[in-house]
Design an enzyme around this catalytic site. Structure first.
Site, PDB file in Angstrom:
ATOM      1  N   ARG A  37     -10.473  -3.293  -7.124  1.00  0.00           N
ATOM      2  CA  ARG A  37     -10.650  -2.499  -8.340  1.00  0.00           C
ATOM      3  C   ARG A  37     -11.829  -1.546  -8.204  1.00  0.00           C
ATOM      4  O   ARG A  37     -11.767  -0.395  -8.658  1.00  0.00           O
ATOM      5  CB  ARG A  37     -10.829  -3.425  -9.541  1.00  0.00           C
ATOM      6  CG  ARG A  37      -9.617  -4.295  -9.818  1.00  0.00           C
ATOM      7  CD  ARG A  37      -9.797  -5.181 -11.032  1.00  0.00           C
ATOM      8  NE  ARG A  37      -9.813  -4.410 -12.267  1.00  0.00           N
ATOM      9  CZ  ARG A  37      -9.916  -4.952 -13.480  1.00  0.00           C
ATOM     10  NH1 ARG A  37     -10.043  -6.272 -13.607  1.00  0.00           N
ATOM     11  NH2 ARG A  37      -9.907  -4.200 -14.552  1.00  0.00           N
ATOM     12  N   HIS A  53     -17.582  -5.408 -22.429  1.00  0.00           N
ATOM     13  CA  HIS A  53     -16.989  -6.302 -21.432  1.00  0.00           C
ATOM     14  C   HIS A  53     -17.668  -6.184 -20.080  1.00  0.00           C
ATOM     15  O   HIS A  53     -17.172  -6.730 -19.096  1.00  0.00           O
ATOM     16  CB  HIS A  53     -15.484  -6.047 -21.297  1.00  0.00           C
ATOM     17  CG  HIS A  53     -14.695  -6.459 -22.490  1.00  0.00           C
ATOM     18  ND1 HIS A  53     -13.411  -6.018 -22.744  1.00  0.00           N
ATOM     19  CD2 HIS A  53     -15.018  -7.268 -23.538  1.00  0.00           C
ATOM     20  CE1 HIS A  53     -12.980  -6.544 -23.883  1.00  0.00           C
ATOM     21  NE2 HIS A  53     -13.929  -7.301 -24.373  1.00  0.00           N
ATOM     22  N   CYS A  96     -26.095 -12.784 -10.508  1.00  0.00           N
ATOM     23  CA  CYS A  96     -26.280 -13.908  -9.598  1.00  0.00           C
ATOM     24  C   CYS A  96     -25.946 -15.221 -10.302  1.00  0.00           C
ATOM     25  O   CYS A  96     -26.415 -15.479 -11.415  1.00  0.00           O
ATOM     26  CB  CYS A  96     -27.718 -13.940  -9.080  1.00  0.00           C
ATOM     27  SG  CYS A  96     -28.034 -15.314  -7.944  1.00  0.00           S
ATOM     28  N   SER A 108      -5.287  -0.986 -28.243  1.00  0.00           N
ATOM     29  CA  SER A 108      -4.146  -1.567 -28.967  1.00  0.00           C
ATOM     30  C   SER A 108      -4.541  -2.266 -30.255  1.00  0.00           C
ATOM     31  O   SER A 108      -3.693  -2.613 -31.066  1.00  0.00           O
ATOM     32  CB  SER A 108      -3.412  -2.563 -28.062  1.00  0.00           C
ATOM     33  OG  SER A 108      -4.292  -3.608 -27.677  1.00  0.00           O
ATOM     34  N   MET A 127      -1.327   6.361 -28.210  1.00  0.00           N
ATOM     35  CA  MET A 127       0.023   6.801 -27.886  1.00  0.00           C
ATOM     36  C   MET A 127       1.017   6.451 -28.983  1.00  0.00           C
ATOM     37  O   MET A 127       1.962   7.188 -29.237  1.00  0.00           O
ATOM     38  CB  MET A 127       0.472   6.161 -26.568  1.00  0.00           C
ATOM     39  CG  MET A 127      -0.161   6.778 -25.328  1.00  0.00           C
ATOM     40  SD  MET A 127       0.251   8.527 -25.114  1.00  0.00           S
ATOM     41  CE  MET A 127       2.010   8.407 -24.780  1.00  0.00           C
TER      42      MET A 127
END
Length: 310
Positions: A105, A158, A166, A251, A276
């Site tokens: 990622r 997040h 660590c 959402s 959307m």
């Protein structure tokens, strides 16, 4: 006690990343309102008067940059979806596999760029700051595209793909190395036939604090983990003073972020949703603008004719 003081305290002890609303919670927070407007001229009048704007963003704002979400049908890395890998238990059982996932990622994100929505937000923040007005971005995303676009006032609820923590000493540090450690070079391919690299713990990213060398983990909030109470307190502070709230590309079903905008709306502050399609929260808001964020957001945040630019 203000509305958000109660919320933040409750979420510190109870909220977990990725928890969806139960039907009872949806009913509790559902406010019956008129159908939201899609009149851009009306929104622009509200925008022109706002002094403190809070913008809540989710995965949809990064979709046009080609960022994979790993959610829904087809959202797999090898044989697993994110919720199977992004957990403390998965990391404890197989830190090599989890680090391969996050290494992949990170490498993907290093090739991605902010889109028109990210840029519109950053430019709006810069312009309005010169007028004594504020813009804060509260994002669920861990991709740092807002930061790359130039956003300064950013709350990442997040965490970030480009920070590590660590597991021994707890030190949090920015980390943009590519690869993050030599053993992960060339690893992390998402093809389902790819075998795990099975890297020994000592070969995985290690803490560089003096005398530590503990195993590092991504500094992101995993499923089953509570959000950082300091970040939640900062979010509470911003939402409590905002006089306009935008919900962009999310959402509105994942808690605790799903609570933010409806509670702002409940105290009479205009909320505009850019997404959307309609979400479970759409009818609680004053405005809804359907379509790609990169198309709908730039004209919404562009300079208003009444703005005075010094």
């Amino acid at each position: 006690m203000c509305l958000f003081q109660f919320t933040a305290r409750r979420l510190v002890s109870q909220a977990h990343c990725g928890v969806k609303a139960s039907s009872s919670k949806k009913q509790k927070f559902c406010l019956e309102m008129a159908r939201p407007s899609s009149n851009m001229a009306d929104f622009r009048e509200v925008f022109a008067k706002a002094k403190h704007i809070a913008i809540i963003t989710g995965a949809g704002v990064s979709a046009e940059s080609g960022v994979p979400t790993f959610r829904g049908a087809g959202g797999f890395w090898r044989k697993w979806q994110a919720q199977e890998l992004a957990t403390p238990g998965a990391f404890a059982r197989n830190p090599s596999r989890v680090w391969e996932f996050y290494h992949y990622r990170r490498e993907v994100m290093l090739s991605k760029h902010p889109n028109a929505a990210h840029i519109a937000i950053a430019e709006c923040e810069k312009r309005l700051s010169k007028q004594g007005r504020s813009v804060v971005v509260i994002t669920q995303n861990i991709d740092e595209l807002h930061r790359k676009a130039g956003t300064k006032h950013l709350l990442e609820i997040h965490g970030s793909l480009f920070k590590t923590r660590c597991t021994s000493c707890g030190n949090v540090a920015a980390n943009y190395k590519s690869p993050i450690c030599p053993a992960l070079a060339g690893k992390g391919a998402p093809d389902p036939d790819t075998e795990d690299a099975a890297i020994p713990v000592e070969g995985l990213p290690q803490c560089e604090e003096d005398g530590c060398s503990g195993l590092l983990r991504p500094h992101v909030v995993w499923f089953g983990e509570a959000l950082d109470p300091g970040v939640l307190t900062a979010v509470e502070r911003e939402l409590d003073i905002c006089d306009l709230c935008l919900v962009v590309g999310t959402s509105s079903v994942v808690y605790p972020a799903a609570m933010f905008a409806p509670q702002v709306s409940a105290r009479g502050v205009p909320v505009a949703e850019f997404n959307m399609e309609p979400t479970p929260a759409t009818n609680r808001f004053r405005f809804h603008f359907p379509g790609p964020c990169g198309t709908t957001l730039p004209p919404a945040l562009a300079r208003h004719e009444t703005e005075i630019i010094s």
